[in-house]
Write a protein that holds these residues in place. Sequence first.
Motif, mmCIF file in Angstrom:
data_model
loop_
_atom_site.group_PDB
_atom_site.id
_atom_site.type_symbol
_atom_site.label_atom_id
_atom_site.label_comp_id
_atom_site.label_asym_id
_atom_site.label_seq_id
_atom_site.Cartn_x
_atom_site.Cartn_y
_atom_site.Cartn_z
ATOM 1 N N VAL A 1 40.888 41.038 22.438
ATOM 2 C CA VAL A 1 41.699 40.372 23.463
ATOM 3 C C VAL A 1 43.114 40.914 23.442
ATOM 4 O O VAL A 1 43.753 41.012 22.396
ATOM 5 C CB VAL A 1 41.707 38.843 23.228
ATOM 6 N N ARG A 2 43.609 41.275 24.620
ATOM 7 C CA ARG A 2 45.009 41.690 24.760
ATOM 8 C C ARG A 2 45.887 40.488 25.057
ATOM 9 O O ARG A 2 47.030 40.414 24.630
ATOM 10 C CB ARG A 2 45.137 42.720 25.873
ATOM 11 N N GLY A 3 45.337 39.546 25.850
ATOM 12 C CA GLY A 3 46.124 38.365 26.187
ATOM 13 C C GLY A 3 45.329 37.384 27.018
ATOM 14 O O GLY A 3 44.150 37.588 27.315
ATOM 15 N N TYR A 4 46.013 36.298 27.381
ATOM 16 C CA TYR A 4 45.395 35.213 28.142
ATOM 17 C C TYR A 4 46.274 34.911 29.353
ATOM 18 O O TYR A 4 47.484 35.138 29.335
ATOM 19 C CB TYR A 4 45.284 33.956 27.274
ATOM 20 N N LEU A 5 45.643 34.376 30.394
ATOM 21 C CA LEU A 5 46.392 33.996 31.581
ATOM 22 C C LEU A 5 45.711 32.841 32.292
ATOM 23 O O LEU A 5 44.527 32.572 32.088
ATOM 24 C CB LEU A 5 46.578 35.185 32.525
ATOM 25 N N CYS A 6 46.479 32.149 33.100
ATOM 26 C CA CYS A 6 45.928 31.082 33.941
ATOM 27 C C CYS A 6 45.239 31.732 35.125
ATOM 28 O O CYS A 6 45.748 32.698 35.695
ATOM 29 C CB CYS A 6 47.035 30.177 34.459
ATOM 30 N N ALA A 7 44.086 31.203 35.490
ATOM 31 C CA ALA A 7 43.353 31.730 36.641
ATOM 32 C C ALA A 7 42.876 30.571 37.510
ATOM 33 O O ALA A 7 42.520 29.513 36.995
ATOM 34 C CB ALA A 7 42.155 32.556 36.180
ATOM 35 N N ASN A 8 42.903 30.783 38.814
ATOM 36 C CA ASN A 8 42.369 29.803 39.751
ATOM 37 C C ASN A 8 41.093 30.395 40.335
ATOM 38 O O ASN A 8 41.131 31.287 41.170
ATOM 39 C CB ASN A 8 43.372 29.493 40.857
ATOM 40 N N ASP A 9 39.960 29.920 39.856
ATOM 41 C CA ASP A 9 38.647 30.399 40.290
ATOM 42 C C ASP A 9 38.287 29.708 41.606
ATOM 43 O O ASP A 9 37.653 28.666 41.611
ATOM 44 C CB ASP A 9 37.623 30.103 39.198
ATOM 45 N N VAL A 10 38.733 30.304 42.714
ATOM 46 C CA VAL A 10 38.515 29.726 44.043
ATOM 47 C C VAL A 10 37.103 30.055 44.514
ATOM 48 O O VAL A 10 36.602 31.152 44.291
ATOM 49 C CB VAL A 10 39.556 30.268 45.045
ATOM 50 N N SER A 11 36.454 29.092 45.151
ATOM 51 C CA SER A 11 35.101 29.293 45.694
ATOM 52 C C SER A 11 35.040 28.806 47.126
ATOM 53 O O SER A 11 35.542 27.731 47.442
ATOM 54 C CB SER A 11 34.064 28.505 44.885
ATOM 55 N N ALA A 12 34.409 29.601 47.990
ATOM 56 C CA ALA A 12 34.100 29.165 49.358
ATOM 57 C C ALA A 12 32.703 28.566 49.306
ATOM 58 O O ALA A 12 31.706 29.294 49.345
ATOM 59 C CB ALA A 12 34.173 30.340 50.329
ATOM 60 N N ARG A 13 32.629 27.261 49.149
ATOM 61 C CA ARG A 13 31.335 26.604 48.943
ATOM 62 C C ARG A 13 30.398 26.792 50.137
ATOM 63 O O ARG A 13 29.192 26.917 49.950
ATOM 64 C CB ARG A 13 31.529 25.127 48.642
ATOM 65 N N ASP A 14 30.931 26.847 51.364
ATOM 66 C CA ASP A 14 30.055 27.044 52.523
ATOM 67 C C ASP A 14 29.336 28.388 52.441
ATOM 68 O O ASP A 14 28.132 28.477 52.688
ATOM 69 C CB ASP A 14 30.823 26.913 53.836
ATOM 70 N N LEU A 15 30.042 29.455 52.044
ATOM 71 C CA LEU A 15 29.408 30.770 51.893
ATOM 72 C C LEU A 15 28.427 30.761 50.724
ATOM 73 O O LEU A 15 27.318 31.284 50.817
ATOM 74 C CB LEU A 15 30.456 31.856 51.666
ATOM 75 N N GLN A 16 28.845 30.169 49.623
ATOM 76 C CA GLN A 16 27.994 30.118 48.430
ATOM 77 C C GLN A 16 26.683 29.395 48.717
ATOM 78 O O GLN A 16 25.600 29.875 48.380
ATOM 79 C CB GLN A 16 28.740 29.415 47.299
ATOM 80 N N PHE A 17 26.766 28.244 49.346
ATOM 81 C CA PHE A 17 25.563 27.456 49.593
ATOM 82 C C PHE A 17 24.683 28.076 50.680
ATOM 83 O O PHE A 17 23.462 28.016 50.604
ATOM 84 C CB PHE A 17 25.921 26.015 49.938
ATOM 85 N N SER A 18 25.300 28.728 51.677
ATOM 86 C CA SER A 18 24.476 29.337 52.735
ATOM 87 C C SER A 18 23.754 30.583 52.227
ATOM 88 O O SER A 18 22.643 30.885 52.676
ATOM 89 C CB SER A 18 25.327 29.682 53.962
ATOM 90 N N ASP A 19 24.373 31.316 51.281
ATOM 91 C CA ASP A 19 23.752 32.513 50.721
ATOM 92 C C ASP A 19 22.781 32.187 49.590
ATOM 93 O O ASP A 19 21.923 32.992 49.254
ATOM 94 C CB ASP A 19 24.810 33.466 50.158
ATOM 95 N N GLY A 20 22.988 31.040 48.936
ATOM 96 C CA GLY A 20 22.139 30.681 47.813
ATOM 97 C C GLY A 20 22.487 31.423 46.529
ATOM 98 O O GLY A 20 21.728 31.426 45.575
ATOM 99 N N GLN A 21 23.635 32.073 46.509
ATOM 100 C CA GLN A 21 24.115 32.764 45.312
ATOM 101 C C GLN A 21 25.639 32.781 45.331
ATOM 102 O O GLN A 21 26.242 32.279 46.252
ATOM 103 C CB GLN A 21 23.480 34.149 45.197
ATOM 104 N N TRP A 22 26.255 33.370 44.325
ATOM 105 C CA TRP A 22 27.693 33.215 44.109
ATOM 106 C C TRP A 22 28.569 34.342 44.645
ATOM 107 O O TRP A 22 29.752 34.133 44.875
ATOM 108 C CB TRP A 22 27.962 33.108 42.601
#
Length: 109
Positions: free
Chosen positions: A28-49
């Motif tokens: 590990v070089r370092g750590y950072l804050c991340a915002n894992d944004v998801s478009a649930r409409d796309l995710q659910f319509s495609d059936g994958q991530w």
Amino acid sequence: MCDYEAELGVVIGSRVKAVSKENALEAVRGYLCANDVSARDLQFSDGQWTRGKSPDAFCPVGPMTPRDDIADPHALAIRATVSGEVLQDSTTANLIFGVDDVIAYASQT
């Protein structure tokens, strides 16, 4: 519909292969804050991530904190706020798999 997840981001600073859990954090070089944004409409319509998590600007991250400045990556607060309202408040102690576990596992392939 967009959804958020406050996450701990990990920056890998050295190449590792088949690393043990005990030695995994050395990569590990370092750590950072991340915002894992998801478009649930796309995710659910495609059936994958893939498409639901890959639009432009969907993983904003904060500045990196060097590994040596973090005594224990499994003892950090994780909080998401939107317009001053706390929407997520947890700790990395609640991770299902620790940072060392994930690095060791991923380095096996």
